[in-house]
Each structure stands twice: as C-alpha cells, then as structure tokens.
Design a protein around this motif. Structure first.
Motif, PDB file in Angstrom:
ATOM      1  N   MET A   1       4.047  42.070 -57.844  1.00 55.18           N
ATOM      2  CA  MET A   1       5.399  41.893 -58.276  1.00 55.18           C
ATOM      3  C   MET A   1       5.698  40.577 -58.451  1.00 55.18           C
ATOM      4  SD  MET A   1       9.086  42.639 -55.904  1.00 55.18           S
ATOM      5  CE  MET A   1       8.575  44.404 -55.790  1.00 55.18           C
ATOM      6  N   ILE A   2       6.301  40.311 -59.652  1.00 56.74           N
ATOM      7  CA  ILE A   2       6.664  38.949 -60.166  1.00 56.74           C
ATOM      8  C   ILE A   2       8.082  38.647 -60.278  1.00 56.74           C
ATOM      9  CG2 ILE A   2       6.356  37.467 -62.173  1.00 56.74           C
ATOM     10  CD1 ILE A   2       3.586  38.647 -62.565  1.00 56.74           C
ATOM     11  N   THR A   3       8.807  37.643 -59.706  1.00 50.60           N
ATOM     12  CA  THR A   3      10.029  37.361 -59.800  1.00 50.60           C
ATOM     13  C   THR A   3      10.172  35.731 -60.493  1.00 50.60           C
ATOM     14  OG1 THR A   3      10.735  38.528 -58.046  1.00 50.60           O
ATOM     15  CG2 THR A   3      12.336  36.990 -58.738  1.00 50.60           C
ATOM     16  N   GLU A   4      11.019  35.760 -61.350  1.00 51.96           N
ATOM     17  CA  GLU A   4      11.441  34.489 -62.139  1.00 51.96           C
ATOM     18  C   GLU A   4      12.876  34.436 -62.280  1.00 51.96           C
ATOM     19  OE1 GLU A   4       9.737  31.675 -62.887  1.00 51.96           O
ATOM     20  OE2 GLU A   4       7.563  32.393 -62.807  1.00 51.96           O
ATOM     21  N   LYS A   5      13.175  33.064 -62.182  1.00 54.64           N
ATOM     22  CA  LYS A   5      14.725  32.819 -62.272  1.00 54.64           C
ATOM     23  C   LYS A   5      15.087  31.820 -63.501  1.00 54.64           C
ATOM     24  CE  LYS A   5      15.312  29.629 -58.411  1.00 54.64           C
ATOM     25  NZ  LYS A   5      16.185  29.523 -57.033  1.00 54.64           N
ATOM     26  N   ALA A   6      16.223  31.907 -63.790  1.00 54.62           N
ATOM     27  CA  ALA A   6      16.768  30.894 -64.751  1.00 54.62           C
ATOM     28  C   ALA A   6      18.321  30.475 -64.365  1.00 54.62           C
ATOM     29  CB  ALA A   6      16.882  31.240 -66.380  1.00 54.62           C
ATOM     30  N   PRO A   7      18.657  29.391 -64.450  1.00 52.82           N
ATOM     31  CA  PRO A   7      20.061  28.779 -63.988  1.00 52.82           C
ATOM     32  C   PRO A   7      21.063  28.946 -65.077  1.00 52.82           C
ATOM     33  CG  PRO A   7      18.825  26.986 -64.726  1.00 52.82           C
ATOM     34  CD  PRO A   7      17.784  28.140 -64.682  1.00 52.82           C
ATOM     35  N   GLY A   8      22.210  29.015 -64.829  1.00 58.22           N
ATOM     36  CA  GLY A   8      23.413  29.164 -65.506  1.00 58.22           C
ATOM     37  C   GLY A   8      23.672  27.882 -66.098  1.00 58.22           C
ATOM     38  N   LYS A   9      24.439  27.487 -66.914  1.00 58.76           N
ATOM     39  CA  LYS A   9      24.831  26.239 -67.585  1.00 58.76           C
ATOM     40  C   LYS A   9      26.422  25.978 -67.809  1.00 58.76           C
ATOM     41  CE  LYS A   9      26.445  27.226 -71.700  1.00 58.76           C
ATOM     42  NZ  LYS A   9      27.197  28.320 -70.995  1.00 58.76           N
ATOM     43  N   LEU A  10      26.971  24.841 -68.123  1.00 57.98           N
ATOM     44  CA  LEU A  10      28.088  24.528 -68.709  1.00 57.98           C
ATOM     45  C   LEU A  10      27.981  23.236 -69.614  1.00 57.98           C
ATOM     46  CD1 LEU A  10      30.598  24.610 -65.765  1.00 57.98           C
ATOM     47  CD2 LEU A  10      30.575  26.160 -67.670  1.00 57.98           C
ATOM     48  N   TYR A  11      28.688  23.414 -70.809  1.00 58.91           N
ATOM     49  CA  TYR A  11      28.879  22.270 -71.682  1.00 58.91           C
ATOM     50  C   TYR A  11      29.638  21.112 -71.144  1.00 58.91           C
ATOM     51  CZ  TYR A  11      26.564  24.501 -75.679  1.00 58.91           C
ATOM     52  OH  TYR A  11      25.408  24.904 -76.718  1.00 58.91           O
ATOM     53  N   ILE A  12      29.173  20.018 -71.115  1.00 62.17           N
ATOM     54  CA  ILE A  12      30.004  18.733 -71.020  1.00 62.17           C
ATOM     55  C   ILE A  12      30.799  18.116 -72.201  1.00 62.17           C
ATOM     56  CG2 ILE A  12      29.866  16.528 -69.852  1.00 62.17           C
ATOM     57  CD1 ILE A  12      29.333  18.769 -68.092  1.00 62.17           C
ATOM     58  N   ALA A  13      30.073  18.108 -73.256  1.00 64.25           N
ATOM     59  CA  ALA A  13      30.720  17.634 -74.379  1.00 64.25           C
ATOM     60  C   ALA A  13      29.776  18.171 -75.639  1.00 64.25           C
ATOM     61  CB  ALA A  13      31.042  16.151 -74.270  1.00 64.25           C
ATOM     62  N   GLY A  14      30.451  18.183 -76.938  1.00 64.44           N
ATOM     63  CA  GLY A  14      29.799  18.434 -78.079  1.00 64.44           C
ATOM     64  C   GLY A  14      30.055  19.808 -78.544  1.00 64.44           C
ATOM     65  N   GLU A  15      30.675  20.676 -78.015  1.00 62.79           N
ATOM     66  CA  GLU A  15      30.876  21.767 -78.375  1.00 62.79           C
ATOM     67  C   GLU A  15      31.435  22.024 -79.990  1.00 62.79           C
ATOM     68  OE1 GLU A  15      32.132  21.862 -74.121  1.00 62.79           O
ATOM     69  OE2 GLU A  15      32.446  20.403 -75.701  1.00 62.79           O
ATOM     70  N   TYR A  16      31.103  23.191 -80.633  1.00 61.75           N
ATOM     71  CA  TYR A  16      31.298  23.233 -82.050  1.00 61.75           C
ATOM     72  C   TYR A  16      30.373  22.564 -82.668  1.00 61.75           C
ATOM     73  CZ  TYR A  16      34.978  26.485 -80.405  1.00 61.75           C
ATOM     74  OH  TYR A  16      35.849  27.621 -79.905  1.00 61.75           O
TER      75      TYR A  16
END
Length: 367
Positions: free
Chosen positions: A1-16
């Motif tokens: 059995m193998i488990t990997e994880k990845a974090p969520g994110k938020l933009y701080i600036a520069g959107e669009y």
C-alpha cells in the motif's frame, strides 16, 4: 500500500494576470491535504473511491494497456487524467501496468461538504501523480511531478495558469511565472512524455520565497464558493473587447509582483503589505471595467476589518466568493480581528504554511 499527499493552496497576489504566458503570481501552500492511497487489486478489477463521494465509487479494468471505466459520469475527471498521463509516462519507460484500488481523501473541503477554494482539483491531481510514480517506481523529481500534474490538470480544465499545481508540488511560499500552454498543447501532439518532461518549458519559472519572521498569514472564508473557470472565462471576454486596458492591468500586476518578491527577499513586511493593497486595487479596477464581481461585499468587509488592525488584505484567487487573505504583523491583535469577522459571518480558517522537505529557498528556471 502506497500513500502520498499534496497540500492545498491560496493565491496571495497576481491573480488573472498569471494566466498570461510568463506573468507572475505569489502563492502559498497550506497544511490541509489531499491524500491518495494505492493498493494492488487481487481480482483483476480496480476501484477509485473517495471519502467525499462514497456513493460514486468507480470500478475499472484493463483492456491491454487501456483503463476501461465502467461509469461514464463520475466526479473523478482530474484523477482519471492524472492516471492516464502518469501511466503514459510509465509505458514510455517499459513499465508493466497493473490493476489497483485507488482511495482519495481530502481535507480541503469541510466535513459538511463546504468548498473553501483551496485548490482541491490541483491537489488531487498532484497526489495521484505522486502515488502512481511511487507505485510504478518511476524516476521523478519535483520538476517532473509538476510537469506530469500540469499536463493532466490542463487537459481537463483547459484554462488557468497551473500555479495551484506548482504550490501543491513545491510547497511553502512561491513566486510562479506561468508557461506557454499553447506550446504544451502543440508539443503533446508530437513528443513522447519522456522527451516532453526533459525539455525546458517556455517562460516557466518557480522560485521559493522566505517570508519575514513577523509575517502572519490569516485566512477568512466568505461562505460562498466560486467557480474559477467561469470567472476567468468572463475576464477573457473583457480582454478581447478592451485590449489596451487589459494590457495596462497586466503590466501593472507584473510590476507589483516584482516589488512584492523583492519584499520577500529583503524580509520587509511593509513592502509586501503595500503591494498586496496595490494588487487589491488593480483587481477592483479590473472587476469594475469588466463587469465581473471579483470582490464581493463580504470580501470587502473582510478586507476593511483587517485594515482596522493594520493588516493588508485582498481576495484570493478568482474572487467572486471563496477566501480572502491578510498579511499582518504577528504581534497584532489577531483574535480581536477574527472575532469581528465572526460577527459578520466570515469564517476564520486556522491554516498555516506547509513546507515540503523543509526547503525554504530554491529557484527553478524551467525556461
């Protein structure tokens, strides 16, 4: 059995602006995760199961090297794309494909199903790619994982910068310059994945940033989810109609992010706060000119309360709902600020920055 994880994110600036080739944004990875667990099947039939979609388990089997999914309508498009791309890479390395059960668990939405806008589609793509690379023992580093996940995510979404994928792969605070997605789409037609992963991608740059010691990141959720793809599509109409004004926005955003990154390099919280406020004003102007409600009344309230306590605040991501972020001196009265949010039905998300492998500073130029 193998488990990997990845974090969520938020933009701080520069959107669009970041959806345009080579334009920068600043993002942060957060300590909420999507986990992917893979276990070889014993009966020749595999399953894809998500704790968030327990009534939609998908069964599948192999027909040669092809994965055949039994249900056409399913909520797993990013997972299936990540599987397809990673197994395509495995085939180029002459790996024998297997049948397996794949379990997904996400912390990025609440137990009651609230969507916070933390980049769950990017995180699930990255987690699936990472788990399959380990399962098949593929030779990858973070650069290759990013590229595999970016290809998989872009083939489903069709727009966006892939900055959220970068944050999920590299962790911490990052400055991200988007790459030429049209170039990628063209190369996919002609090149095998091994070659494509080894090539430099035009305009792509990912730089880890070290935040000033006194910078506290505070996150508020408005209670209203937003569709990034729909909002980006609406801004695209404005881009087509008002090209001069759109390019003014792009150039101002780029200069803002460049100054903000210098603020990170110098450990200067005041510079970072100043540029967050300026980036907010650019997005407000873009919303007014395009007729797209980027900063909703609740997000405006979130920002106004934060400013009372000395914080610099703005929408995070496409806006229209979801989260707002505040950069503030950690010695400020954060509890009082959060109490005022609560009175206005703004939910504080008690998240912190997630670093991967404790690497706080590196620069990857993939151009």
């Amino acid at each position: 059995m193998i488990t990997e994880k990845a974090p969520g994110k938020l933009y701080i600036a520069g959107e669009y602006a970041v959806v345009e080739n080579g334009f920068p944004a600043v993002l942060v990875a957060l300590n909420q995760f999507v986990s992917c667990t893979i276990e070889a099947s014993t009966n020749g039939v595999g399953q894809i199961i998500s704790h968030q979609y327990q009534n939609n388990a998908v069964q599948w089997h192999r027909q040669g090297d092809q994965m055949v999914v039994d249900k056409r309508d399913n909520p797993f498009s990013y997972i299936l794309s990540a599987i397809q791309v990673t197994e395509e890479y495995a085939r180029t390395l002459n790996k024998q494909l297997a049948v397996y059960d794949l379990h997904i668990d996400s912390e990025l939405d609440s137990a009651s199903g609230k969507k916070y806008g933390l980049g769950s589609s990017a995180a699930v793509t990255v987690a699936t790619v990472k788990a399959l690379c380990r399962f098949y023992n593929l030779p990858v580093d973070n650069d290759k994982i990013f590229k595999l996940a970016a290809i998989a995510h872009f083939s489903v979404q069709g727009n966006g910068s892939l900055g959220d994928v970068a944050a999920s792969v590299y962790g911490g605070w990052i400055a991200y310059h988007s790459f030429d997605r049209q170039w990628l789409a063209e190369q996919r037609k002609f090149l095998d994945l091994t070659t494509l992963l080894s090539l430099p991608w035009p305009n792509l740059k990912i730089e880890s940033l070290s935040a000033p010691a006194n910078l506290a990141l505070v996150i508020g959720w408005t209670g209203k989810p937003a569709s990034t793809s729909q909002l980006v599509d609406k801004i695209s109409l404005f881009k087509a109609r008002e090209q001069d004004k759109y390019h003014q926005f792009l150039n101002a955003s780029r200069e803002c992010i460049q100054r903000m990154v210098e603020g990170f390099h110098e450990g200067n919280l005041n510079t970072i706060k100043q540029e967050i406020r300026y980036n907010r004003s650019l997005l407000q102007q873009l919303g007014e000119r395009s007729g797209v409600q980027i900063e909703t009344p609740v997000l405006k309230q979130l920002c106004q309360i934060a400013e009372k306590f000395g914080g610099a605040a703005k929408t995070s991501g496409a806006g229209g709902g979801d989260c707002g972020i505040v950069a503030i001196d950690g010695h400020a009265d954060l509890n009082a600020m959060i109490e005022e949010w609560t009175k206005q039905h703004i939910e504080h998300l008690p998240l912190s920055v997630h670093f991967i492998n404790n690497i706080h500073r590196y620069t990857i130029n993939l151009k």
